[in-house]
Write an enzyme that holds these catalytic residues in place. Structure first.
Site, PDB file in Angstrom:
ATOM      1  N   ASP A  88       1.022 -30.646 -33.140  1.00  0.00           N
ATOM      2  CA  ASP A  88       0.163 -29.571 -32.684  1.00  0.00           C
ATOM      3  C   ASP A  88      -1.189 -30.151 -32.288  1.00  0.00           C
ATOM      4  OD1 ASP A  88      -0.317 -26.651 -32.339  1.00  0.00           O
ATOM      5  OD2 ASP A  88      -1.911 -27.046 -33.784  1.00  0.00           O
ATOM      6  N   ASP A 482       3.167   0.298  10.995  1.00  0.00           N
ATOM      7  CA  ASP A 482       2.693  -0.386   9.793  1.00  0.00           C
ATOM      8  C   ASP A 482       1.257   0.053   9.512  1.00  0.00           C
ATOM      9  OD1 ASP A 482       2.617  -2.186   7.577  1.00  0.00           O
ATOM     10  OD2 ASP A 482       3.935  -3.570   8.666  1.00  0.00           O
ATOM     11  N   GLY A 508      -0.025   3.590  10.292  1.00  0.00           N
ATOM     12  CA  GLY A 508       0.225   4.615   9.283  1.00  0.00           C
ATOM     13  C   GLY A 508       0.840   4.022   8.030  1.00  0.00           C
ATOM     14  N   ASP A 509       0.894   4.823   6.987  1.00  0.00           N
ATOM     15  CA  ASP A 509       1.480   4.434   5.708  1.00  0.00           C
ATOM     16  C   ASP A 509       2.848   5.098   5.615  1.00  0.00           C
ATOM     17  OD1 ASP A 509       2.308   4.284   3.039  1.00  0.00           O
ATOM     18  OD2 ASP A 509       0.247   4.272   2.297  1.00  0.00           O
ATOM     19  N   PHE A 510       3.928   4.301   5.532  1.00  0.00           N
ATOM     20  CA  PHE A 510       5.252   4.910   5.586  1.00  0.00           C
ATOM     21  C   PHE A 510       5.600   5.721   4.332  1.00  0.00           C
ATOM     22  CE2 PHE A 510       6.354   0.223   4.912  1.00  0.00           C
ATOM     23  CZ  PHE A 510       6.564   0.303   3.538  1.00  0.00           C
ATOM     24  N   ARG A 525      13.838  -6.098   5.577  1.00  0.00           N
ATOM     25  CA  ARG A 525      13.264  -6.754   4.402  1.00  0.00           C
ATOM     26  C   ARG A 525      12.111  -5.918   3.822  1.00  0.00           C
ATOM     27  NH1 ARG A 525      12.299 -12.986   5.313  1.00  0.00           N
ATOM     28  NH2 ARG A 525      12.549 -12.936   3.048  1.00  0.00           N
TER      29      ARG A 525
END
Length: 621
Positions: A88, A482, A508-510, A525
């Site tokens: 140790d 995206d 945009g935010d899917f 992916r």
């Protein structure tokens, strides 16, 4: 070799190292010791305040580690080890005991304490000799400690954090490794250097001498001082005494014929032993050793890319190592070694004239190539490498390791890590673009998509797949959808050409914003990045946007149903553990997900490499 006589004594004994430390293993292996590694499960929670000295704490911890292993092995397989070695290492400064940091902030605290000051490194070692009688374990413990004084230079905050972000401090007492990058922090060392690395080999040798070759107390004239390690000749004499002789070894007794007979007998025994060893040795573990060393090859390739070595050699005549070193601002000796290993990996060519790129390097490793993986490599070097340093924690805890690798929690890995700054966003996009370019053509041609007049690539990033879809289907209008931060940079990745008029970018935010209208939706992916709840949410939003007869094209790496044969998928599964909340799924799981959201007529094509494509059709309610 100094240890050889002692090694001879231990050669036919079962020696166990109760430590997973690769540094201790390397020190003892280099000394010629043969041993098994059996890491201790002893919980290092001893009350430090109850010990009068720091080294007392280190020795007790080492002893408890070794005893735990000895008892566990005895109970587990009823074959008792002969010797168990426990160790140790702790660092002390100003009366405080510093062990391994728990996170980056703890490492910062430790290194700040050490900055500009001298501290002590103590290693406690316990050698437990074991025997068994009537299935009862009997142990005899020998303990010692070694102290080394180390002084740090004054550390700037910049240097301190640079070292912490390397990941090196996290599994080392005091938060530094003197044998590697941590050596740049050290101003001076007084004492055993290997003790600071993790194991005091010199003191260990002396302790073995006392245990296995004690001096003969009945004859004071023959007593030996073991403050230093005795010579091999001394060992040879003492080994005769240990076998029971009461007099020193007589080397020149006996007639010449007797000596010849004895020599012939010894040679015959040696040949028999050698023949037996050849028959019983297991196959040499070449593949296993290649796997063990694999990370070093990866890091060498990453380093060459980061230094832009392949960019320098693109379309150039062969160059000498010294010339390359001067251009990339590195040492000549270090550069030559890096170039040699790159040549051995097949990404460089080495001739008398110097080093040059192979076709593979020009195609994939040059940073501005059409199919460059440079961005993907930098993502692995700058982020994934550090995350995998904490793979053990990820496996124990079942969650991502951004809080350890980056020193902060990441509730949303994309927003909090990949997109946190223009630099990290661009690095992520370059990585995704490189991988997409490799597979976009295969994805675009996996199925006949000529029946669709419009497509939406959801999470399409740089539009690499959109470019191939437009090229393959001239009538197809493709929208890349995206986040706004991604869309700001995506157009820079698009080449000029006739397909440009077919490709549109929408921000945009899917998970929140309405999806662009299309006859075919593409999720390339994407789903593996998310847990089941969010996958259901995304698929429900896609399904709500689809009319009957619309298509959904999924591209993912599929696990086989047994989840054991596709190595690429299994590696990605580990990657999801350290990076995201997502996971890799099997074809059966994706079929269930699609059916739940109204998609049928599932078709599957394996694209080669590690990807698979799934095409499904939205049915009428």
């Amino acid at each position: 070799m100094v240890l050889c006589p002692v090694i001879g004594k231990l050669l036919h004994k079962r020696v166990v190292l109760a430590s997973a430390s690769p540094r201790r293993q390397e020190i003892l292996s280099n000394a010629g010791l043969r041993f098994e590694v059996f890491p201790s499960k002893f919980k290092e929670k001893l009350d430090k305040a109850s010990f009068a000295t720091p080294y007392g704490y280190a020795m007790e911890t080492a002893k408890q580690k070794a005893l735990e292993v000895a008892n566990r092995m005895h109970q587990k397989d009823l074959r008792t080890p002969d010797v168990v070695i426990g160790a140790d290492t702790i660092v002390t400064v100003g009366g405080l005991i510093l062990e391994k940091p728990v996170d980056k902030q703890d490492a910062h605290r430790m290194l700040s304490l050490l900055s500009g000051r001298e501290h002590s490194v103590f290693t406690g070692v316990a050698i437990v000799q074991c025997s068994s009688k009537d299935h009862q374990l009997d142990t005899r413990v020998s303990e010692f400690y070694e102290e080394t004084k180390v002084k740090f230079s004054e550390l700037s905050e910049e240097l301190l954090w640079e070292y912490i972000h390397s990941g090196e401090p996290m599994d080392k007492a005091g938060g530094y490794g003197i044998q590697a990058l941590g050596g740049m922090l050290v101003e001076s060392v007084h004492g055993d250097f290997l003790n600071v690395v993790g194991f005091p080999l010199n003191h260990f040798c002396k302790q073995l001498v006392e245990l296995y070759y004690p001096p003969r107390l009945e004859d004071p004239r023959q007593r030996v001082n073991y403050d230093s390690i005795p010579t091999v000749d001394t060992f040879e004499d003492l080994s005769d005494v240990e076998r029971g002789g009461s007099e020193p070894a007589q080397r020149d007794t006996g007639s010449r014929d007797e000596k010849a007979d004895a020599g012939a007998m010894g040679q015959g025994m040696a040949e028999a032993e050698c023949h037996r060893t050849r028959e019983t040795l297991p196959p040499f573990p070449t593949r296993l050793l290649e796997l063990i060393d694999g990370f070093k090859l990866s890091k060498a390739l990453f380093t060459a890319c980061k230094l832009k070595v392949f960019d320098l050699l693109k379309d150039e005549a062969p160059q000498k190592a010294a010339d390359i070193a001067s251009k990339v601002d590195t040492s000549a000796c270090g550069t030559e070694r890096l170039l040699d290993i790159c040549a051995a990996m097949g990404v460089l060519k080495k001739t008398k004239q110097g080093y040059s790129n192979t076709e593979t390097a020009n195609l994939y490793l040059v940073s501005d190539g059409e199919y460059s993986l440079h961005g993907f490599i930098m993502q692995n070097n700058d982020l994934t490498w550090n995350l995998f340093t904490y793979l053990e924690f990820a496996i124990r805890e079942g969650r991502n390791q951004y809080h350890r690798a980056l020193g902060k929690k990441a509730e949303d890995p994309f927003q909090d890590v990949h997109y946190q700054s223009p630099e990290t966003r661009l690095r992520f996009m370059q990585a995704m673009h490189g991988m997409a370019k490799l597979t976009a053509r295969q994805v675009a041609t996996a199925f006949d998509l000529s029946c669709f007049s419009s497509a939406c690539d959801v999470g399409g990033c740089t539009g690499a797949l959109a470019q191939e879809l437009a090229r393959e289907y001239p009538h197809l209008q493709v929208t890349v959808f995206d986040l706004p931060d991604i869309m700001e940079l995506a157009a820079h990745f698009q080449p000029a050409g006739p397909q440009a008029a077919q490709i549109h970018f929408a921000a945009g935010d899917f998970f929140r914003d309405p999806l662009p209208s299309a006859e075919l939706y593409v999720l390339c992916r994407i789903l593996h990045d998310w847990p089941d709840a969010r996958v259901h949410k995304l698929l429900s939003r896609v399904a709500a946007s689809c009319k009957p007869g619309a298509g959904l094209l999924l591209v993912e790496t599929l696990l086989d149903e047994e989840e054991r044969e596709v190595q690429g998928a299994l590696i990605q599964s580990l990657n999801m553990l350290v990076q995201n909340e997502g996971r890799v799924r099997s074809l059966g799981e994706y079929q269930c997900l699609l059916e739940l959201h109204g998609f049928r007529q599932v078709q599957v094509v394996h694209l080669g490499g590690v990807l698979d494509a799934i095409l499904a059709t939205k049915m009428a309610p």
